[in-house]
Scaffold this active site. Structure first.
Site, PDB file in Angstrom:
ATOM      1  N   ASP A  30      40.876  42.081  41.286  1.00  0.00           N
ATOM      2  CA  ASP A  30      41.364  42.157  39.619  1.00  0.00           C
ATOM      3  C   ASP A  30      43.101  42.370  40.393  1.00  0.00           C
ATOM      4  O   ASP A  30      43.146  44.026  40.859  1.00  0.00           O
ATOM      5  CB  ASP A  30      40.955  42.720  38.454  1.00  0.00           C
ATOM      6  N   GLY A  33      47.930  39.315  39.051  1.00  0.00           N
ATOM      7  CA  GLY A  33      49.092  39.356  38.442  1.00  0.00           C
ATOM      8  C   GLY A  33      50.432  40.528  37.647  1.00  0.00           C
ATOM      9  O   GLY A  33      50.826  40.777  37.873  1.00  0.00           O
ATOM     10  N   SER A  75      37.179  32.564  37.309  1.00  0.00           N
ATOM     11  CA  SER A  75      36.025  32.585  36.666  1.00  0.00           C
ATOM     12  C   SER A  75      36.392  31.484  35.638  1.00  0.00           C
ATOM     13  O   SER A  75      36.917  30.380  35.989  1.00  0.00           O
ATOM     14  CB  SER A  75      35.839  33.801  35.878  1.00  0.00           C
ATOM     15  N   SER A  76      34.172  31.179  35.012  1.00  0.00           N
ATOM     16  CA  SER A  76      34.708  29.812  33.898  1.00  0.00           C
ATOM     17  C   SER A  76      35.969  30.098  32.834  1.00  0.00           C
ATOM     18  O   SER A  76      35.998  29.374  32.527  1.00  0.00           O
ATOM     19  CB  SER A  76      33.646  29.492  33.235  1.00  0.00           C
ATOM     20  N   ASN A  78      38.742  31.938  33.819  1.00  0.00           N
ATOM     21  CA  ASN A  78      40.105  31.611  33.632  1.00  0.00           C
ATOM     22  C   ASN A  78      40.561  29.820  33.880  1.00  0.00           C
ATOM     23  O   ASN A  78      41.910  29.974  33.513  1.00  0.00           O
ATOM     24  CB  ASN A  78      40.240  31.790  35.488  1.00  0.00           C
ATOM     25  N   TRP A  79      39.798  28.968  33.532  1.00  0.00           N
ATOM     26  CA  TRP A  79      40.191  27.601  33.381  1.00  0.00           C
ATOM     27  C   TRP A  79      40.737  27.687  31.858  1.00  0.00           C
ATOM     28  O   TRP A  79      41.850  26.631  31.893  1.00  0.00           O
ATOM     29  CB  TRP A  79      39.126  26.773  32.744  1.00  0.00           C
ATOM     30  N   ARG A  81      43.496  29.581  31.248  1.00  0.00           N
ATOM     31  CA  ARG A  81      45.552  30.112  31.542  1.00  0.00           C
ATOM     32  C   ARG A  81      45.825  28.734  31.968  1.00  0.00           C
ATOM     33  O   ARG A  81      45.676  27.790  32.036  1.00  0.00           O
ATOM     34  CB  ARG A  81      45.248  30.776  32.897  1.00  0.00           C
ATOM     35  N   ARG A 204      35.351  46.638  33.011  1.00  0.00           N
ATOM     36  CA  ARG A 204      34.339  44.901  32.765  1.00  0.00           C
ATOM     37  C   ARG A 204      33.937  44.063  33.506  1.00  0.00           C
ATOM     38  O   ARG A 204      34.486  44.245  34.415  1.00  0.00           O
ATOM     39  CB  ARG A 204      34.672  44.291  31.178  1.00  0.00           C
ATOM     40  N   SER A 206      33.223  40.974  32.809  1.00  0.00           N
ATOM     41  CA  SER A 206      34.019  39.153  32.828  1.00  0.00           C
ATOM     42  C   SER A 206      32.918  38.046  33.711  1.00  0.00           C
ATOM     43  O   SER A 206      33.757  37.140  33.687  1.00  0.00           O
ATOM     44  CB  SER A 206      35.441  39.222  33.348  1.00  0.00           C
ATOM     45  N   GLU A 217      25.087  48.955  41.491  1.00  0.00           N
ATOM     46  CA  GLU A 217      25.762  50.208  41.163  1.00  0.00           C
ATOM     47  C   GLU A 217      27.488  50.053  40.938  1.00  0.00           C
ATOM     48  O   GLU A 217      27.989  48.807  41.447  1.00  0.00           O
ATOM     49  CB  GLU A 217      26.154  51.942  42.260  1.00  0.00           C
TER      50      GLU A 217
HETATM   51  C1  IPE Z   1      37.954  38.381  36.178  1.00  0.00           C
HETATM   52  O1  IPE Z   1      39.248  38.815  35.700  1.00  0.00           O
HETATM   53  C2  IPE Z   1      37.699  37.072  36.905  1.00  0.00           C
HETATM   54  C3  IPE Z   1      38.261  37.271  38.167  1.00  0.00           C
HETATM   55  C4  IPE Z   1      38.694  38.188  39.267  1.00  0.00           C
HETATM   56  C5  IPE Z   1      38.306  36.290  39.157  1.00  0.00           C
HETATM   57  P1  IPE Z   1      40.141  38.629  34.565  1.00  0.00           P
HETATM   58  O2  IPE Z   1      41.093  38.891  34.750  1.00  0.00           O
HETATM   59  O3  IPE Z   1      40.049  37.117  34.857  1.00  0.00           O
HETATM   60  O4  IPE Z   1      39.259  38.693  33.742  1.00  0.00           O
HETATM   61  P2  IPE Z   1      39.373  39.446  32.275  1.00  0.00           P
HETATM   62  O5  IPE Z   1      40.685  38.455  31.630  1.00  0.00           O
HETATM   63  O6  IPE Z   1      40.769  40.848  32.160  1.00  0.00           O
HETATM   64  O7  IPE Z   1      38.361  39.798  32.000  1.00  0.00           O
HETATM   65  C1  IPE Z   2      42.665  38.465  39.869  1.00  0.00           C
HETATM   66  O1  IPE Z   2      44.287  38.819  39.203  1.00  0.00           O
HETATM   67  C2  IPE Z   2      42.862  37.407  39.924  1.00  0.00           C
HETATM   68  C3  IPE Z   2      42.527  36.175  39.603  1.00  0.00           C
HETATM   69  C4  IPE Z   2      41.965  36.411  37.954  1.00  0.00           C
HETATM   70  C5  IPE Z   2      42.257  34.228  39.309  1.00  0.00           C
HETATM   71  P1  IPE Z   2      45.097  38.311  37.853  1.00  0.00           P
HETATM   72  O2  IPE Z   2      45.313  36.933  38.155  1.00  0.00           O
HETATM   73  O3  IPE Z   2      43.536  38.343  36.163  1.00  0.00           O
HETATM   74  O4  IPE Z   2      45.699  39.882  38.091  1.00  0.00           O
HETATM   75  P2  IPE Z   2      45.807  40.588  36.350  1.00  0.00           P
HETATM   76  O5  IPE Z   2      45.109  41.172  35.640  1.00  0.00           O
HETATM   77  O6  IPE Z   2      46.767  39.697  35.771  1.00  0.00           O
HETATM   78  O7  IPE Z   2      47.467  41.140  36.836  1.00  0.00           O
HETATM   79 MG    MG Z   3      42.869  39.948  35.526  1.00  0.00          MG
END
Ligand code: IPE
Ligand code: IPE
Ligand code: MG
Length: 252
Positions: A30, A33, A75-76, A78-79, A81, A204, A206, A217
């Protein structure tokens, strides 16, 4: 040039690592972004840099004698976005598969995909299947990529299979043990993760490996995923080694 760092030297001798180290490490990658934003770059630049960090994670895991590495890449949820970001991510995935699979296959890495791959386009589904086939002969190190993965979906899918077998009369309700149920999950046959890492300072799961994480752990790292380095992996393993895993038994 870039691929030089992908393949580490062969896995470290298992002796030392096998005694204290985790067999299976799972990482919630994570912070791509935020990494991009802090540099005034578009999010896709963070995802690109995150793909480079994947190579470092594989190298670090193999060097530490870890046998299973699961990476949560999509993740499921992430669709949800924007379509542009989803297409950036699937484009990167396609690029990764095309350019790295030969080297994974040669370098002793078996690639296994978990998640609802039917949600990807037919071309990407075909690339995923090819990548799995081309690396299936490797047994020492397994890289599990969680793509379009959601633990609740996985558990519901397993429940449906069990229900269908009960309805068909091939499975008795009392025979649905923890072992039988686990064998219906996407992770059937895999050891549960011993250690789950999450980068970016979020604390978390997620929707990641909810069933399998029962006795894992957890180590949460403040580093943003694109900055993840072998030293972070080593530090997480050191923290793991200090933990006292009891599995519910009375402390000594
Ligand atoms: C969790 O990250 C999923 C992945 C790392 C692939 P997210 O960035 O999508 O999680 P949330 O939305 O902050 O919980
Ligand atoms: C993790 O980085 C990659 C995916 C969840 C696909 P993010 O895209 O969630 O980055 P942040 O959490 O917005 O910084
Ligand atoms: Mg993220």
């Amino acid at each position: 040039m870039r691929s030089q760092t992908l393949m580490p030297s062969p896995a470290a001798p298992p002796e030392a690592a096998a005694i204290t180290g985790p067999r299976h490490v799972a990482i919630i990658m994570d912070g791509n972004g935020r990494w991009a934003r802090s540099r005034g770059l578009p999010r896709v630049a963070g995802h690109r840099a995150g793909a480079e960090a994947v190579r470092r994670a594989i190298t670090a895991a193999r060097a530490a004698g870890v046998r299973w590495l699961t990476l949560y890449a999509f993740s499921s949820e992430n669709w949800r976005r924007p379509a542009t970001e989803i297409s950036d991510l699937t484009g990167l995935l396609r690029h990764y598969l095309r350019h790295e699979v030969a080297e994974l296959a040669k370098g002793g890495v078996r690639l296994v995909i978990i998640g609802d791959r039917a949600r990807f386009g037919a071309d990407l589904q075909a690339e995923l299947a090819t990548a799995e086939q081309r690396t299936a002969h490797n047994t020492d190190f397994t890289l599990v990529m969680a793509l379009s993965y959601g633990a609740r979906h996985e558990i519901v899918a397993a429940a449906r299979i069990a229900a269908a077998r009960v309805a068909a009369g091939t499975l008795a309700p009392d025979d649905i043990t923890e072992e039988v149920f686990a064998s219906l999950l996407a992770t059937a046959g895999m050891p549960d993760p011993d250690l789950i890492l999450r980068t970016s300072g979020e604390h978390r799961l997620s929707n990641f490996l909810l069933w399998q994480a029962a006795y894992a752990e957890f180590v949460f790292l403040d580093v943003l995923w694109p900055d993840f380095a072998e030293t972070h992996f080593v530090a997480a393993l050191a923290e793991y080694a200090r933990r006292d895993r009891r599995f519910g038994a009375r402390p000594e």
